[in-house]
Design a protein around this motif. Structure first.
Motif, PDB file in Angstrom:
ATOM      1  N   PHE A 200      43.657  42.563  34.413  1.00 43.19           N
ATOM      2  CA  PHE A 200      42.622  43.242  35.567  1.00 43.19           C
ATOM      3  C   PHE A 200      41.654  44.429  34.031  1.00 43.19           C
ATOM      4  CE2 PHE A 200      40.492  46.024  38.530  1.00 43.19           C
ATOM      5  CZ  PHE A 200      39.797  44.749  39.036  1.00 43.19           C
ATOM      6  N   ASN A 201      39.989  44.037  34.373  1.00 48.64           N
ATOM      7  CA  ASN A 201      39.446  45.193  34.241  1.00 48.64           C
ATOM      8  C   ASN A 201      38.699  46.432  34.711  1.00 48.64           C
ATOM      9  OD1 ASN A 201      37.589  46.124  32.219  1.00 48.64           O
ATOM     10  ND2 ASN A 201      37.090  44.038  30.532  1.00 48.64           N
ATOM     11  N   ARG A 202      37.775  45.343  35.180  1.00 47.62           N
ATOM     12  CA  ARG A 202      36.936  46.449  36.361  1.00 47.62           C
ATOM     13  C   ARG A 202      36.610  45.592  37.735  1.00 47.62           C
ATOM     14  NH1 ARG A 202      37.490  49.279  32.475  1.00 47.62           N
ATOM     15  NH2 ARG A 202      36.728  51.257  31.706  1.00 47.62           N
ATOM     16  N   SER A 203      35.660  45.902  38.746  1.00 44.52           N
ATOM     17  CA  SER A 203      35.933  45.600  40.330  1.00 44.52           C
ATOM     18  C   SER A 203      34.074  45.865  40.049  1.00 44.52           C
ATOM     19  CB  SER A 203      35.753  46.815  41.038  1.00 44.52           C
ATOM     20  OG  SER A 203      37.156  46.714  41.353  1.00 44.52           O
TER      21      SER A 203
ATOM     22  N   ILE B  54      42.561  50.348  38.062  1.00 43.06           N
ATOM     23  CA  ILE B  54      43.996  49.211  38.035  1.00 43.06           C
ATOM     24  C   ILE B  54      44.367  48.340  38.712  1.00 43.06           C
ATOM     25  CG2 ILE B  54      46.639  49.654  38.277  1.00 43.06           C
ATOM     26  CD1 ILE B  54      46.053  52.961  37.046  1.00 43.06           C
ATOM     27  N   LEU B  55      44.042  47.596  38.812  1.00 45.65           N
ATOM     28  CA  LEU B  55      44.324  46.214  40.577  1.00 45.65           C
ATOM     29  C   LEU B  55      45.628  47.023  40.749  1.00 45.65           C
ATOM     30  CD1 LEU B  55      42.841  44.412  42.177  1.00 45.65           C
ATOM     31  CD2 LEU B  55      44.491  42.424  40.163  1.00 45.65           C
ATOM     32  N   ILE B  56      45.045  47.263  41.901  1.00 47.68           N
ATOM     33  CA  ILE B  56      46.795  47.270  43.402  1.00 47.68           C
ATOM     34  C   ILE B  56      46.991  45.781  44.083  1.00 47.68           C
ATOM     35  CG2 ILE B  56      47.792  48.760  45.195  1.00 47.68           C
ATOM     36  CD1 ILE B  56      45.678  51.213  43.765  1.00 47.68           C
ATOM     37  N   GLY B  57      46.111  45.759  44.779  1.00 45.70           N
ATOM     38  CA  GLY B  57      46.249  44.594  45.492  1.00 45.70           C
ATOM     39  C   GLY B  57      44.281  44.262  46.013  1.00 45.70           C
TER      40      GLY B  57
ATOM     41  N   GLY C 252      36.441  40.980  40.478  1.00 47.89           N
ATOM     42  CA  GLY C 252      36.989  41.156  40.231  1.00 47.89           C
ATOM     43  C   GLY C 252      37.011  40.697  38.402  1.00 47.89           C
ATOM     44  N   VAL C 253      36.724  40.743  37.458  1.00 45.17           N
ATOM     45  CA  VAL C 253      36.619  40.853  36.035  1.00 45.17           C
ATOM     46  C   VAL C 253      38.017  40.965  35.275  1.00 45.17           C
ATOM     47  CG1 VAL C 253      35.584  40.098  33.869  1.00 45.17           C
ATOM     48  CG2 VAL C 253      33.957  40.851  36.094  1.00 45.17           C
ATOM     49  N   PHE C 254      38.875  39.594  35.127  1.00 39.70           N
ATOM     50  CA  PHE C 254      39.972  39.887  33.906  1.00 39.70           C
ATOM     51  C   PHE C 254      38.699  39.592  32.849  1.00 39.70           C
ATOM     52  CE2 PHE C 254      40.889  39.157  38.212  1.00 39.70           C
ATOM     53  CZ  PHE C 254      42.360  39.619  38.058  1.00 39.70           C
ATOM     54  N   GLY C 255      39.864  40.651  31.446  1.00 43.55           N
ATOM     55  CA  GLY C 255      39.895  40.273  30.027  1.00 43.55           C
ATOM     56  C   GLY C 255      38.060  41.118  30.439  1.00 43.55           C
TER      57      GLY C 255
ATOM     58  N   PRO D 172      38.826  43.565  46.079  1.00 44.65           N
ATOM     59  CA  PRO D 172      40.289  44.429  44.837  1.00 44.65           C
ATOM     60  C   PRO D 172      40.171  45.463  45.366  1.00 44.65           C
ATOM     61  CG  PRO D 172      37.808  43.846  43.083  1.00 44.65           C
ATOM     62  CD  PRO D 172      37.599  43.765  44.648  1.00 44.65           C
ATOM     63  N   ILE D 173      41.119  45.787  45.205  1.00 44.41           N
ATOM     64  CA  ILE D 173      41.948  47.091  46.316  1.00 44.41           C
ATOM     65  C   ILE D 173      42.101  47.320  44.153  1.00 44.41           C
ATOM     66  CG2 ILE D 173      43.636  48.552  47.183  1.00 44.41           C
ATOM     67  CD1 ILE D 173      43.104  45.715  49.253  1.00 44.41           C
TER      68      ILE D 173
END
Length: 136
Positions: free
Chosen positions: A56-59, A101-104, A66-69, A110-111
């Motif tokens: 996970f990168n950012r919301s 940091i992705l919590i949920g 959110g964006v992954f990578g 994204p939280i």
């Protein structure tokens, strides 16, 4: 073209990239553009980031989740991507400064926990590692 590159855990930084090959190298695969901003800018990320289990990168605002990578933010011309203006570079470096940091998640929202990013850098490596922290 002048862009802002954002890597998971790291501060965003300004860079110049040119052509599809360099775009794909930055994101690590097939590119996908999303348009969460009101100005002429796009987030360009890996189209398969979630399926490839990228970190996970950012919301991202605008209901995109959110964006992954890795991703980059670039300008939008009449028919193609283009350089960001100096004002946009400054604004997007500020927008994505905090690492997350992705919590949920709740639906597509994204939280996350915002944390201090590591220093920006072109390689994204830390102590010779190819793998982002926490992905060993």
């Amino acid at each position: 073209m002048t862009v802002v590159i954002v890597k998971p855990g790291y501060a965003p930084y300004e860079a110049d990239i040119n052509g599809l090959d360099e775009m794909q190298k930055v994101v690590g695969g097939i590119i996908q553009a999303i348009y969460p901003f009101e100005d002429n800018a796009a987030v360009v990320c890996n189209d398969e980031g979630l399926f490839l289990d990228l970190p996970f990168n950012r919301s991202v605002p605008g209901g995109y989740g959110g964006v992954f990578g890795n991703f980059f933010v670039c300008g939008l011309g009449e028919e193609d991507f283009c350089s960001l203006t100096p004002e946009q570079v400054k604004a997007y470096k500020k927008e994505f400064h905090s690492a997350e940091i992705l919590i949920g998640a709740k639906g597509n929202t994204p939280i996350t926990l915002k944390v201090q990013p590591k220093a920006a850098g072109g390689s994204g490596r830390e102590k010779g590692r190819d793998t982002p922290p926490g992905r060993e």
